[in-house]
Design an enzyme around this catalytic site. Sequence first.
Site, PDB file in Angstrom:
ATOM      1  N   GLU A 269      -7.734 -12.324   4.695  1.00 33.81           N
ATOM      2  CA  GLU A 269      -8.444 -11.061   4.903  1.00 33.81           C
ATOM      3  C   GLU A 269      -9.696 -10.947   4.039  1.00 33.81           C
ATOM      4  O   GLU A 269     -10.043  -9.879   3.553  1.00 33.81           O
ATOM      5  CB  GLU A 269      -7.497  -9.884   4.660  1.00 33.81           C
ATOM      6  CG  GLU A 269      -6.498 -10.078   3.549  1.00 33.81           C
ATOM      7  CD  GLU A 269      -5.363  -9.072   3.556  1.00 33.81           C
ATOM      8  OE1 GLU A 269      -5.453  -8.051   4.261  1.00 33.81           O
ATOM      9  OE2 GLU A 269      -4.378  -9.300   2.832  1.00 33.81           O
TER      10      GLU A 269
ATOM     11  N   ARG B  93       6.397  -7.272   3.259  1.00 36.39           N
ATOM     12  CA  ARG B  93       5.157  -7.665   2.596  1.00 36.39           C
ATOM     13  C   ARG B  93       5.166  -7.181   1.148  1.00 36.39           C
ATOM     14  O   ARG B  93       5.100  -5.975   0.892  1.00 36.39           O
ATOM     15  CB  ARG B  93       3.941  -7.086   3.318  1.00 36.39           C
ATOM     16  CG  ARG B  93       2.627  -7.487   2.639  1.00 36.39           C
ATOM     17  CD  ARG B  93       1.413  -7.115   3.441  1.00 36.39           C
ATOM     18  NE  ARG B  93       1.163  -5.683   3.471  1.00 36.39           N
ATOM     19  CZ  ARG B  93       0.082  -5.128   4.017  1.00 36.39           C
ATOM     20  NH1 ARG B  93      -0.820  -5.908   4.602  1.00 36.39           N
ATOM     21  NH2 ARG B  93      -0.078  -3.821   4.023  1.00 36.39           N
TER      22      ARG B  93
ATOM     23  N   ASP C 143      -9.521  -5.338   5.523  1.00 38.72           N
ATOM     24  CA  ASP C 143     -10.054  -5.969   4.314  1.00 38.72           C
ATOM     25  C   ASP C 143     -11.120  -6.998   4.650  1.00 38.72           C
ATOM     26  O   ASP C 143     -12.091  -7.162   3.909  1.00 38.72           O
ATOM     27  CB  ASP C 143      -8.919  -6.616   3.516  1.00 38.72           C
ATOM     28  CG  ASP C 143      -8.145  -5.606   2.689  1.00 38.72           C
ATOM     29  OD1 ASP C 143      -8.751  -4.965   1.820  1.00 38.72           O
ATOM     30  OD2 ASP C 143      -6.940  -5.453   2.920  1.00 38.72           O
TER      31      ASP C 143
ATOM     32  N   HIS D  79       0.805  -1.221   0.000  1.00 31.13           N
ATOM     33  CA  HIS D  79       0.000   0.000   0.000  1.00 31.13           C
ATOM     34  C   HIS D  79       0.841   1.276   0.000  1.00 31.13           C
ATOM     35  O   HIS D  79       0.289   2.359   0.221  1.00 31.13           O
ATOM     36  CB  HIS D  79      -0.927   0.009   1.221  1.00 31.13           C
ATOM     37  CG  HIS D  79      -2.021  -1.015   1.153  1.00 31.13           C
ATOM     38  ND1 HIS D  79      -2.999  -1.021   0.183  1.00 31.13           N
ATOM     39  CD2 HIS D  79      -2.283  -2.098   1.940  1.00 31.13           C
ATOM     40  CE1 HIS D  79      -3.816  -2.037   0.374  1.00 31.13           C
ATOM     41  NE2 HIS D  79      -3.403  -2.710   1.427  1.00 31.13           N
TER      42      HIS D  79
ATOM     43  N   ASP E  70      16.475 -12.754  -2.500  1.00 35.09           N
ATOM     44  CA  ASP E  70      17.860 -12.529  -2.920  1.00 35.09           C
ATOM     45  C   ASP E  70      18.469 -11.274  -2.302  1.00 35.09           C
ATOM     46  O   ASP E  70      19.686 -11.212  -2.095  1.00 35.09           O
ATOM     47  CB  ASP E  70      17.951 -12.457  -4.448  1.00 35.09           C
ATOM     48  CG  ASP E  70      17.915 -13.831  -5.107  1.00 35.09           C
ATOM     49  OD1 ASP E  70      18.009 -14.846  -4.384  1.00 35.09           O
ATOM     50  OD2 ASP E  70      17.780 -13.893  -6.350  1.00 35.09           O
TER      51      ASP E  70
END
Length: 240
Positions: A132, A53, A158, A28, A67
Site C-alpha cells: 500500500e 489483520r 494508503d 485501525h 496461538d
Amino acid sequence: MWIASGNSYTAEICAGSGLDWLMLDQEHVPNDLRSTLAQLQAVAPYPIEVLVRPASGDAVVIKQLLDIGVTNLIVPMVESADEAAALVAATRYPPNGIRGVGSALARASRWNRTSDYLITADEGISLTVQVESTAGLAELKAIASTPGIDAVFIGPADLAASMGYLGRPQDPVVVKAVEQAISDITACGTVAGVNAFDETLARRYIAAGARFVLVGADVAILARGSDDLARRYVVSDRNS
C-alpha cells in the site's frame, strides 16, 4: 467484509450473512487479543473464512494470534521481499521459521488435543501481505514471488496517499496503478486482493483478476444506515 467494531456480536451477525470471508481488524480499530479471541469464538460455527489483520508484522503479535487460533493472517504495509520472508518465518515452527512452541497452552491445538498440531500447523496457515505504498509497488513482484506468501492485497487508500492523492483512491491514476498491481501479482502466480467499497471499482478489479475483494465494513454499514434514518425521519420532523 471488514469487521471493525471489535464486537463479537456484530461479527457473528455478519458471519451468518453468506459472505465468503470476514477480516477482523486490529490496525485501525480498538481491537485487542482478547476481543479478537471472542470474535473468533463467535464466528467459529459458521462456514466462512476469517482473516485477522494485526497492526504490524511484529513476530510476537503474530505468535499470539496463531496461538489463539488464527489461521489466515493479513499483514499491512509490507514494502520488500525481506519483510515478506520475515513474516513467513514468523508463521512457521523451527526449523522452517521462528514461531515459539507453546501448543500445550494454545487454543490453536485445542490444548494439545490435536495430537499432530506441531507437525501440521504450518500447512494450515495462510499469509497475505498488504502492499500500500509506492515503495511496496516498486518491490511488488519480488514480494509476490516470496515463498510462503499466499496472496498480496492492495490497499488503495494508503497507496493513494503515498502517490500524492490523499483521500482519492478512486482517482484514475490510482485505479490504473491498482489494476497494474493486480496484473503483476497474478503474473507471479500469487492470489491478488484489493479493498474496494465502491461497487463499480470492485467489479472492475475483479475483472482485472482480483480473487478476493473487500467490499464493506460493519461500522460503515451502521454509519451510513443511521445517517439514512436521520435524513428520512429526524430532519423531516424538525422541519415540520
